[in-house]
Design an enzyme around this catalytic site. Structure first.
Site, PDB file in Angstrom:
ATOM      1  N   ASP A  22      38.964  43.493 112.787  1.00 35.76           N
ATOM      2  CA  ASP A  22      39.791  42.607 111.961  1.00 35.76           C
ATOM      3  C   ASP A  22      40.592  43.389 110.922  1.00 35.76           C
ATOM      4  OD1 ASP A  22      40.772  40.103 111.260  1.00 35.76           O
ATOM      5  OD2 ASP A  22      39.216  39.784 109.745  1.00 35.76           O
ATOM      6  N   HIS A  39      48.846  45.299 115.120  1.00 35.22           N
ATOM      7  CA  HIS A  39      48.137  45.231 116.407  1.00 35.22           C
ATOM      8  C   HIS A  39      48.407  46.507 117.218  1.00 35.22           C
ATOM      9  CE1 HIS A  39      47.146  41.235 115.286  1.00 35.22           C
ATOM     10  NE2 HIS A  39      48.327  40.696 115.546  1.00 35.22           N
ATOM     11  N   TRP A  71      44.316  31.507 119.865  1.00 39.37           N
ATOM     12  CA  TRP A  71      45.385  30.834 120.633  1.00 39.37           C
ATOM     13  C   TRP A  71      46.248  29.969 119.712  1.00 39.37           C
ATOM     14  CZ3 TRP A  71      46.859  32.271 125.269  1.00 39.37           C
ATOM     15  CH2 TRP A  71      45.933  32.756 126.201  1.00 39.37           C
ATOM     16  N   LEU A 133      29.926  54.860 129.209  1.00 43.00           N
ATOM     17  CA  LEU A 133      30.017  53.696 128.317  1.00 43.00           C
ATOM     18  C   LEU A 133      30.625  52.482 129.029  1.00 43.00           C
ATOM     19  CD1 LEU A 133      29.967  52.619 125.296  1.00 43.00           C
ATOM     20  CD2 LEU A 133      32.334  53.395 125.167  1.00 43.00           C
ATOM     21  N   SER A 198      32.809  34.570 112.728  1.00 41.86           N
ATOM     22  CA  SER A 198      33.970  33.991 113.429  1.00 41.86           C
ATOM     23  C   SER A 198      33.733  33.700 114.912  1.00 41.86           C
ATOM     24  CB  SER A 198      35.204  34.901 113.255  1.00 41.86           C
ATOM     25  OG  SER A 198      35.476  35.103 111.886  1.00 41.86           O
TER      26      SER A 198
END
Ligand code: IPE
Ligand code: IPE
Ligand code: MG
Length: 255
Positions: A22, A39, A71, A133, A198
């Site tokens: 975040d 972003h 969304w 991983l 969240s």
């Protein structure tokens, strides 16, 4: 800075780390940039953290990239984010393969535009042989969506006579989640300064250690990541027991 390197105990590396990535928008705003630039910058941090997690021997890394609630953001931001995911996957997949990473996605991906969906499927297929991983990308994911889906699937089996009510257990629920077969997160990290979860992995984080970092995701470094792991390693996980029980030399109730 000449701070000491962070010491990680290789014997107690968390097997599964989940991250709420975040702070992209606020990072961009602080630089005088559009939210989307945050972003874009955040993709670099994903690279950094995947590398750092691989290096210390983490087995599963679950990254919250786009929530069900996301969304509802302005359509331009949603479109930019989804497109960015495609661009990042195309660009990064060869390195994921080289680094033995296996990509998996959790979430309601049927809602994704075809471009994003197809690109995800290509990356998943290309990395399927990875034995290092496992990265679980949470896309169009929310925990309540996942739990409702699980309830529907359990009910369908019960209605079909394949499952009696008495047979429904914690492991039945586990097996119906998008994370079936993956151990619960040992450590949940949230960057960006807020202390909330969240709608992320609510069932799975029942006993996870929580770590909140004030650093915005694009500015989060490998050192910040290792700091979170080192903090985790200083904690005593008691799972409801007493400290004495947990530290009992062998023979303790959890063995
Ligand atoms: C996290 O950064 C990325 C997503 C939720 C997709 P944000 O976009 O939420 O950035 P802030 O929290 O507004 O700073
Ligand atoms: C959580 O971030 C979701 C992701 C990181 C994908 P948000 O920015 O959507 O969370 P809230 O709205 O601040 O709780
Ligand atoms: Mg946010």
């Amino acid at each position: 800075m000449n701070s000491k390197p962070i010491q990680i105990d290789s014997a107690s590396v968390p097997a599964h780390i989940a991250i709420i990535m975040d702070g992209n928008g606020r990072w961009a705003k602080a630089q005088g940039l559009e939210r989307t630039a945050g972003h874009v910058a955040g993709v670099e941090t994903v690279r950094t953290v995947i590398t750092a997690a691989s290096e210390i021997g983490v087995k599963y890394l679950t990254l919250y990239a786009f929530s069900t609630e996301n969304w509802n953001r302005p359509p331009e931001e949603v479109a930019a984010l989804l497109h960015l995911i495609v661009v990042a996957l195309e660009k990064e997949t060869p390195d994921l393969v080289k680094n033995n990473v296996r990509l998996n996605v959790i979430g309601d991906v049927g809602r994704m535009p075809a471009e994003s969906y197809d690109s995800l499927q290509r990356s998943i297929a290309a990395t399927a042989g990875g034995t290092g991983l496992q990265v679980n990308l949470a896309l169009s994911y929310s925990s309540r969506w996942e739990l409702v889906e699980a309830a529907r699937r359990i009910a369908a089996r019960a209605v079909a006579g394949e499952l009696t009510l008495e047979e429904i257990s914690e492991s039945t629920v586990d097996s119906m989640l998008t994370t079936a077969g993956i151990p619960d997160p040992d450590l949940l990290i949230r960057t960006g300064g807020d202390s909330r979860v969240s709608n992320f992995l609510l069932w799975q984080i029942a006993y996870s250690e929580l770590y909140f970092s004030p650093v915005y995701w694009p500015a989060f470094t490998a050192e910040d990541f290792l700091k979170a792991v080192a903090d985790y390693q200083r904690r005593e996980r008691r799972f409801g027991l007493t400290s004495e029980q947990v530290s009992a030399p062998d023979g303790g109730p959890i063995g």
